[in-house]
Design a protein around this motif. Structure first.
Motif, short mmCIF file in Angstrom:
data_model
loop_
_atom_site.label_atom_id
_atom_site.label_comp_id
_atom_site.label_asym_id
_atom_site.label_seq_id
_atom_site.Cartn_x
_atom_site.Cartn_y
_atom_site.Cartn_z
N ARG A 168 9.68 -5.16 -2.62
CA ARG A 168 8.27 -5.07 -2.20
C ARG A 168 8.07 -3.94 -1.18
O ARG A 168 7.28 -4.04 -0.26
N ARG A 169 8.87 -2.92 -1.36
CA ARG A 169 8.77 -1.78 -0.45
C ARG A 169 7.73 -0.82 -0.98
O ARG A 169 7.15 -0.03 -0.23
N ILE A 170 7.54 -0.81 -2.27
CA ILE A 170 6.46 -0.06 -2.90
C ILE A 170 5.77 -0.98 -3.91
O ILE A 170 6.38 -1.94 -4.40
N ASP A 171 4.52 -0.69 -4.20
CA ASP A 171 3.76 -1.54 -5.13
C ASP A 171 3.89 -1.07 -6.57
O ASP A 171 3.65 -1.83 -7.49
N ARG A 230 0.83 -1.20 0.00
CA ARG A 230 0.00 0.00 0.00
C ARG A 230 0.87 1.26 0.00
O ARG A 230 0.62 2.20 0.77
N ALA A 231 1.86 1.24 -0.83
CA ALA A 231 2.73 2.41 -0.98
C ALA A 231 3.14 2.52 -2.44
O ALA A 231 3.36 1.51 -3.10
N ILE A 232 3.22 3.76 -2.90
CA ILE A 232 3.62 4.00 -4.28
C ILE A 232 4.79 4.98 -4.26
O ILE A 232 4.75 5.99 -3.56
N GLY A 233 5.81 4.67 -5.00
CA GLY A 233 7.00 5.51 -5.01
C GLY A 233 6.98 6.51 -6.14
O GLY A 233 6.41 6.26 -7.20
N ILE A 234 7.61 7.66 -5.93
CA ILE A 234 7.77 8.62 -7.01
C ILE A 234 9.25 8.98 -7.11
O ILE A 234 9.86 9.44 -6.14
N ALA A 235 9.82 8.74 -8.27
CA ALA A 235 11.24 9.00 -8.50
C ALA A 235 11.42 10.42 -8.99
O ALA A 235 10.99 10.77 -10.08
#
Lengths: 350, 350
Positions: free
Chosen positions: A123-126, A63-68
DNA sequence: CTGTTAGCGCCTTCAT
DNA sequence: ATGAAGGCGCTAACAG
């Protein structure tokens, strides 16, 4: 720390029962009313809180989404309106769906995209949001990403899923507006060698749109110098560029600026030249954020960063709900229309 | 998904061995060189990636810190320089220590602080950053928080751990600068009924500092109207306030503004009054972000939001390393000195 | 209706 | 030097 087991013991039931009762959305409980009461009150009495770490461990998603964010100056990145608005839009939707946004900046050795892909593998972000066209050495990594990703913002690269606002269309909107007001001599003012391709893209859109409309277009492009000690900020570079330009060329009646900083530079240059806006010269610019601070208020092209963020978050969540873990198809593409925000910096030419 | 077990099996060792080899910092391995090679190559061959969710589940910490942003307009919150810089500073330090920042906004029913405390209970974050003095109904919750928290930014409330930049000291710096340049008639310009107490605090600091320095201080405070349709932005409100003030009072030779928006309003009002900056009137303001866009460049008081964020993150991480889960002592307090950034908007009075 | 059990993937302790 | 076992908290499958 109070666990489910504690609650179960305290109320004399098994952990599964307790779990079911506490997590089933109230109705449709298959348990005796009395048991439900007992478990609920025990949970409240012991002040039980489910352990988020255990939940996401067991469940399918973080339940996390990353932004680069490939920022050159991460120091005050988020106060730059473009990124700030994008992030606000993303966060707004994500929090509403109980997901969280993970900000990722580059380090000295590693691009943010690289780190983001590692995070996905762990699996730290989805899912991962890209904000810049990958560097050549990184592009190969996207062939076998460990999860869904999407490019937010315009990248030249095709062949990857993306959402953006069509800034070339924005140039057209601006020129249409100029043309409607009777302008014939329009000038493009913007940097060269900008961080991304946006300056080139808008400049060429300008050239094409002028031709299409039979306008007398000119270009004032200056060699952008990266911010550093002793180097003047973009705004001053733009100002000087226009002053230099006007020494050798006839003054245009309308200027289209690459961004807000350039627009401020243009305002200053025109002021120096004793040229009044909008009577003597009209101005339009990308970037809405300085609009209200300028006098006269600046007519701008809104790239809708906020909505772009919201839309990106929504699409990503939809995708994750359907096919978690799988990349989005390369064909995925969504384009927002820019919007011309008319203020006071454009006048009809006599 | 490749797990440790897979690697262990592939290289013919037990999971414990594999774990030890893969996580021990290369040197000082107690295993045979040959085994180490075998495990490492198997891991690489299978493309093994440790599962972050499993790690944080097992380990003591989530490696995430929440920030409760009680924003009235969450839409473009992060593009407001104050928050943007604070967040940048926090993120910078946190990412360097492999922690992540979790943004928390209020919902319609619940304050961000409330949500943040729940997150701590759920072990979803290890610590919470507050950015506003808790509302009365929320204050009680902090008596038994489920973990460490700290207030970032100045809150009137004492008795909770906090880090802030002393804005009252900033007022003094500004007045000292005015006094040094020979100014006697100084004006405070700022809103009333601002979202937090900062406007009141700075105004009263102004009054006291004037007395201490024997300056002739005056106040121009306007009733701030919250942004809404048909309501003009703060900048225009400030502009009008100064114009109204000058109708009935002698014009001051120096103005101190509550923030950047007010400063722009002052610039415009003075322009309308044909009063030149800095020759006819000097200006200083809080907020550095518009400094370079104004002409002449604005002398400002830097509240060092970025450093506040960095410091806050560092202190929190230090605390978590020592006493994870425990609240910080109420005595914890750290105060940053504001900095006067001299530009071109102040002149010596003749 | 309710309780027992079996993992999820990792790391640490304890035997061998 | 290495392997086996246990447990973190939760939920889903299966028994009773």
């Amino acid at each position: 720390m109070v666990t489910l087991k504690d609650v179960a013991q305290a109320s004399g039931v098994g952990v599964a029962t307790a779990s079911l009762i506490l997590n089933t959305p109230t109705k449709a409980s298959r348990f005796r009313e009395e048991t439900v009461q007992r478990v609920n009150s025990a949970a409240r009495r012991l002040n039980y809180t489910p352990n988020y770490r255990a939940r996401i461990f067991r469940g399918g998603a973080t339940r996390a989404i990353g932004i680069a964010l490939e920022s050159f100056q991460s120091h005050d990145l988020f106060s730059q309106p473009y990124w700030g608005q994008l992030i606000s839009g993303l966060h707004y939707v994500l929090q509403a769906h109980d997901n969280q946004l993970v900000l990722i900046s580059p380090t000295h050795e590693t691009s943010a995209m690289h780190i983001g892909l590692r995070y996905m593998g762990e699996r730290r972000i989805d899912a991962l949001i890209l904000t810049e066209v990958p560097r050549p050495e990184d592009a190969a990594l996207l062939r076998a990403p460990s999860g869904p990703f999407v490019m937010l913002g315009r990248g030249e690269q095709i062949g990857m899923p993306h959402i953006y606002t069509d800034d070339m269309r924005g140039v057209e909107l601006a020129l249409d507006h100029f043309a409607e007001q009777g302008h014939q001599d329009v000038l493009w003012l913007g940097p060269q060698e900008w961080y991304d391709q946006s300056a080139e893209r808008r400049a060429s859109a300008f050239a094409m749109a002028c031709m299409d409309r039979g306008l007398q277009g000119s270009m004032c492009r200056f060699h952008f110098q990266r911010p550093a000690k002793g180097v003047e900020p973009l705004m001053f570079q733009a100002r000087q560029a226009l002053l230099d330009y006007c020494e050798t060329h006839p003054r245009p009646t309308a200027v289209l600026c690459y961004n807000g900083d350039c627009a401020v530079g243009v305002y200053r240059a025109l002021n120096t030249l004793r040229c009044r806006i909008p009577d003597d010269c009209s101005v339009i610019s990308f970037d809405t954020h300085l609009q209200g601070y300028l006098e006269p208020a600046l007519t701008t092209i809104n790239l809708r960063e906020n909505e772009m963020g919201e839309l990106g978050a929504r699409r990503l969540l939809e995708h994750l709900a359907e096919k978690p873990g799988e990349p989005m198809g390369n064909a995925f593409s969504e384009v927002l229309e820019p919007e011309l925000v008319v203020a006071e910096s454009v006048a009809r030419i006599s």
